[in-house]
Design an enzyme around this catalytic site. Sequence first.
Site, PDB file in Angstrom:
ATOM      1  N   ALA A 116     -35.685   4.455 -23.995  1.00  0.00           N
ATOM      2  CA  ALA A 116     -35.571   3.199 -24.497  1.00  0.00           C
ATOM      3  C   ALA A 116     -34.622   3.392 -25.595  1.00  0.00           C
ATOM      4  O   ALA A 116     -34.231   4.633 -25.929  1.00  0.00           O
ATOM      5  CB  ALA A 116     -37.038   2.827 -24.988  1.00  0.00           C
ATOM      6  N   MET A 117     -34.104   2.251 -26.398  1.00  0.00           N
ATOM      7  CA  MET A 117     -33.176   2.409 -27.367  1.00  0.00           C
ATOM      8  C   MET A 117     -33.401   1.148 -28.338  1.00  0.00           C
ATOM      9  O   MET A 117     -33.614   0.161 -27.984  1.00  0.00           O
ATOM     10  CB  MET A 117     -31.604   2.141 -26.898  1.00  0.00           C
ATOM     11  CG  MET A 117     -30.692   2.173 -27.985  1.00  0.00           C
ATOM     12  SD  MET A 117     -30.753   3.587 -28.996  1.00  0.00           S
ATOM     13  CE  MET A 117     -30.134   3.113 -30.475  1.00  0.00           C
ATOM     14  N   GLU A 118     -33.708   1.655 -29.565  1.00  0.00           N
ATOM     15  CA  GLU A 118     -34.267   0.964 -30.613  1.00  0.00           C
ATOM     16  C   GLU A 118     -33.351  -0.233 -31.054  1.00  0.00           C
ATOM     17  O   GLU A 118     -33.629  -0.579 -32.416  1.00  0.00           O
ATOM     18  CB  GLU A 118     -34.680   1.675 -31.722  1.00  0.00           C
ATOM     19  CG  GLU A 118     -33.561   2.496 -32.526  1.00  0.00           C
ATOM     20  CD  GLU A 118     -33.151   4.045 -31.905  1.00  0.00           C
ATOM     21  OE1 GLU A 118     -32.739   4.736 -32.790  1.00  0.00           O
ATOM     22  OE2 GLU A 118     -33.638   4.216 -31.073  1.00  0.00           O
ATOM     23  N   ASN A 119     -32.357  -0.717 -30.667  1.00  0.00           N
ATOM     24  CA  ASN A 119     -31.269  -1.874 -31.238  1.00  0.00           C
ATOM     25  C   ASN A 119     -32.102  -2.937 -31.785  1.00  0.00           C
ATOM     26  O   ASN A 119     -33.028  -3.327 -31.300  1.00  0.00           O
ATOM     27  CB  ASN A 119     -30.479  -2.319 -30.125  1.00  0.00           C
ATOM     28  CG  ASN A 119     -29.930  -1.242 -29.100  1.00  0.00           C
ATOM     29  OD1 ASN A 119     -29.412  -0.576 -29.317  1.00  0.00           O
ATOM     30  ND2 ASN A 119     -30.560  -1.437 -27.701  1.00  0.00           N
ATOM     31  N   HIS A 138     -42.872   3.547 -30.492  1.00  0.00           N
ATOM     32  CA  HIS A 138     -41.740   4.339 -31.003  1.00  0.00           C
ATOM     33  C   HIS A 138     -40.713   3.455 -31.490  1.00  0.00           C
ATOM     34  O   HIS A 138     -40.040   3.837 -32.532  1.00  0.00           O
ATOM     35  CB  HIS A 138     -41.431   5.249 -29.816  1.00  0.00           C
ATOM     36  CG  HIS A 138     -40.389   6.387 -30.192  1.00  0.00           C
ATOM     37  ND1 HIS A 138     -40.712   7.567 -30.761  1.00  0.00           N
ATOM     38  CD2 HIS A 138     -39.031   6.176 -30.360  1.00  0.00           C
ATOM     39  CE1 HIS A 138     -39.496   8.085 -31.015  1.00  0.00           C
ATOM     40  NE2 HIS A 138     -38.359   7.342 -30.757  1.00  0.00           N
ATOM     41  N   GLU A 139     -40.170   2.620 -30.361  1.00  0.00           N
ATOM     42  CA  GLU A 139     -38.934   1.865 -30.732  1.00  0.00           C
ATOM     43  C   GLU A 139     -39.243   0.745 -31.983  1.00  0.00           C
ATOM     44  O   GLU A 139     -38.202   0.487 -32.529  1.00  0.00           O
ATOM     45  CB  GLU A 139     -38.583   0.969 -29.459  1.00  0.00           C
ATOM     46  CG  GLU A 139     -38.340   2.062 -28.263  1.00  0.00           C
ATOM     47  CD  GLU A 139     -37.485   3.150 -28.558  1.00  0.00           C
ATOM     48  OE1 GLU A 139     -36.476   2.935 -29.599  1.00  0.00           O
ATOM     49  OE2 GLU A 139     -37.738   4.303 -27.887  1.00  0.00           O
ATOM     50  N   HIS A 194     -38.737   2.568 -35.222  1.00  0.00           N
ATOM     51  CA  HIS A 194     -37.488   2.575 -35.385  1.00  0.00           C
ATOM     52  C   HIS A 194     -36.854   1.232 -36.287  1.00  0.00           C
ATOM     53  O   HIS A 194     -35.777   1.239 -36.751  1.00  0.00           O
ATOM     54  CB  HIS A 194     -36.676   2.815 -34.203  1.00  0.00           C
ATOM     55  CG  HIS A 194     -36.306   4.040 -33.805  1.00  0.00           C
ATOM     56  ND1 HIS A 194     -35.881   5.080 -34.838  1.00  0.00           N
ATOM     57  CD2 HIS A 194     -36.605   4.909 -32.643  1.00  0.00           C
ATOM     58  CE1 HIS A 194     -35.897   6.329 -34.026  1.00  0.00           C
ATOM     59  NE2 HIS A 194     -36.467   5.992 -32.848  1.00  0.00           N
ATOM     60  N   GLU A 245     -36.033   9.901 -35.743  1.00  0.00           N
ATOM     61  CA  GLU A 245     -36.882  10.091 -34.353  1.00  0.00           C
ATOM     62  C   GLU A 245     -37.947  10.957 -34.883  1.00  0.00           C
ATOM     63  O   GLU A 245     -39.032  10.560 -34.193  1.00  0.00           O
ATOM     64  CB  GLU A 245     -35.927  11.001 -33.611  1.00  0.00           C
ATOM     65  CG  GLU A 245     -34.558  10.506 -32.895  1.00  0.00           C
ATOM     66  CD  GLU A 245     -34.644   9.353 -32.210  1.00  0.00           C
ATOM     67  OE1 GLU A 245     -35.935   8.800 -31.883  1.00  0.00           O
ATOM     68  OE2 GLU A 245     -33.813   8.461 -32.003  1.00  0.00           O
TER      69      GLU A 245
END
Length: 956
Positions: A345-348, A380-381, A384, A403
């Site tokens: 995943a990516m936290e944008n 987690h995301e 962030h 992270e």
Amino acid sequence: MVKEFIISKTLAVATAVMTISALGGIITMTIIYQMQITKNRPTPPPTPLPTEPIPTGPPPNLRLPRNLVPDTYTIFLRPHLYTEVTNETNQSFVFTGNSTVTFLCLDRTNRIFLHSKDLNVTNPVLRRLNDSAVLKVKSIFNYPNETNFLEVELDDRLEPNGSYSLFTEFEGELLNDLAGFYTSQYEVEKDNETRYLAATQMQATDARKVFPCFDEPDMKAVFRLTLIHRDGTTALANWPQEASSGTGIVIDGERWIVTEFKPTKKMSTYLLAFAVSDFEHTDSKPGLERDIKVWARAEAINAGHADYAHSITQKILEFYEKEFGLEYPVGKLDQIALPDHAAGAMENWGLITYRESALLFVDGVSSSMNKEFIATAIAHELAHQWFGNLVTMKWWNELWLNEGFATFMSYQGVKYAEPTWDTEDLFVVNEVHNAFQVDALASSHPLSSSEEEIQTLTEINELFDSITYSKGAAVLRMLSQHIGQSDFKEGIKMYLKALQYTNADQNDLWTHLQQVVNPDNPEEIKGFMSTWTNQSGYPVVIVNTNNGEITQEQFLLNGTWNQEVLWHVPMSAMAKGDHTLLKGFLLKTAGPVVKTEMKSMDWILVNFNCTGYYRVNYNLENWHRLINQLEIDHEAIPTISRGQLIDDAFNLARGKYVDVTLALDTTKYLRNETQYIPWDAALKNMEYFILMFDRSEVYGPMQAYLKRQIEPLYIHFENYTDNSTAPESHTAQYAQLEAVSMACEVGFKNCTNMAKEKFEQWRESFKNSTNPYKIHPNLKSSIYCHAIAAGGVEEWEFAWEKYLDSTIATERDKLRYGLSCTKHIWLLNRYLQYTLDYTKIRRMDTVSTINYIASNVAGQALAWDFVRAQWKYFSDEYGGEIMFLGSLIDGISERFSTEYELQQLKQFQREHTEDSLNSASRALEQAIERTEANMKWVEENKATVRDWFRRESKSP
């Protein structure tokens, strides 16, 4: 030839007269001028000020110069692809656009440096903002090296404190490379059609592949984005849409939609995100302060696969707002499940992207472990959104501030959303043990390196590893326990509030925590934590309960430690019947320190519940007392500490602190153990023995011993397993899975027969029923694996067919793993070839599939040969992707323990340059070091281990 020149006598006389008259006039004027100078002395001209030379040429290193500071980007982007290709359309994997970046000039210059990669950039226009004057651009040049610098040279100069704007047009390709602005595709099951979408993945340095920008994390700016996309598609981005968005326009006879988004808060380029698709979404619940949606394929949304993710997001978000004392700053939150995604995943900010298996939960198909993975990924995301997005590390050398915090906080977020799971208890086996393995190598790296050490894309990508994530989380957990959780929480609130929308380094964190703990001692926390963040590795604390002495030294698996490297070690201990023997003591020296509390005739256990990031070794008498306690009444020692004792003993044996038989002795009590954490610690370490010996004569007696030990645990859960059910407790479900996996692996007939029968029932049910036989989701991976391992071509082909037919990511993952378990060499070779074909194995699944095959003793050599033969392809295709090549090297070399395999690794290293190794360079160093340690360990312990297993496998 030169011609003669003749002059008349009259003209000569006239010329002479005029010359004499002119000379007289000059002399007269000179005399008058001198007379005036004598009367009125002139003021001397001012001394000219020295001018600073304007720099020329490219910057001296890989970082952008700091003479320009971006303020706002205004971006227009048009992806040309169609979501659905018909007979009337030709697919176009191209995007075009333009951007205008406004910036402040700090130092006089006639050159602008920013980043651009794989873009055709044209028509630059530079304006001075105060008068809109256009400054002439002399040239524009994209450096063809790893700097990715785009240089705009000017005829004019930019002046200090002046504000300017740079407009550029650009064009790029929409590739399926999972980086920058990329394309993905999926199948619509009901229509048997292929659909396309475009999405972004900017981290770490791929915003420059989408538009020219100052692509470094501390060069934050506001982003104003407009997307022009095909009719029938939806555009998403970080911030909400403007109210006037969604207007239609006609371009070249085709209808397009113009979606304009509200300006973002100040943020780093790597957090910019957008997606264009025909996806559907979950309904946002009425009455909430913000709009929360989960986006996915229409089939998945309509089937309710996104409902679980939607239900826990609001809970976790509200929990974090309370914990951090700051509201989530975006007016909406979109989470999107993409068929292809490079990471989990990516936290944008405001638009978090996931791979489908990290967001979509399917009842009856997805396991409890899948559900936990989804909850953990979301937690987690969402963490962030504060740690990384609101407050961002200044440079990638301190990525762990992003992270490590997100990993640490995710356990608390999941605990709040799912309080019955006891996931905080899993922290030690998931994070601490994971970090310990890599950090015990000399080729490990510190959490915080200097900025100068982290410059290239390869160096940046190598930081996305278990040190950054797991060790970062582990040392934060240790710090919170050391200073107290309430003070830790208060300091974190101060840190976030003071530095919101800016960038930070670790010293900023220590400063704000110190203000809460003890403002009169400004260096206390910094001094404590610098020993954990600025140097690699960790200590082993050596406790002698005969005389009460405590010492420390660096723990390394190769046994060649550096005794001059020291840590500030927070000590905690319990004695038999006493949980608070020692707490708060800080060990700072290498020499012996005498603590009378450590002198005892009963057992003493140090590092209670493994809150400190270190291992503990004892004198032999104390080890025997602890092992004896495990065999008499193991519950007298807490569950987490039982697991830690086992893990410490095995790794201390690998480091030659204790005899290997002592480590093996810690497993003898397990016939009476039903808790997951001690079993997980034991089986992970026994897996190392399997890797080292499953090609030797040691494996037979070892298999017999493991079968004897695992049998009671398997029988404990057998009723659940046979009836395709699971115990209620979350950790008990993990224990059941451990029992099935290991029992089948070592050939326990109850298990292997069960796996074959359930697989066959499942296979047969497709012939006669529209409702296939249900295998419990928790057990599917093990049953698929061991049934295919015991079966032949028919079983493999059936599983492959089901893999291709399935549109559910978690089911495909289970089948993809099961297919790697076959013992047929030709099937494994064919399966490896499939990893080169994205229509068979998705790009994001390539490395895990190869590593699955390498973990099969029948496939390990095949996978290694395959990777070496295809390395140029992998390096070219995946060299820029985070963790890909490093994970590949790590996985395929895990079993290496012979001189021949070591020489192969070294030969591979000699054959490839740093450029072709890319992000695998450090992983290859670690693989060589690990192989050398394995060789030495096997040589020294093989006979002892064989004899121990022979003896214990025959014991009653």
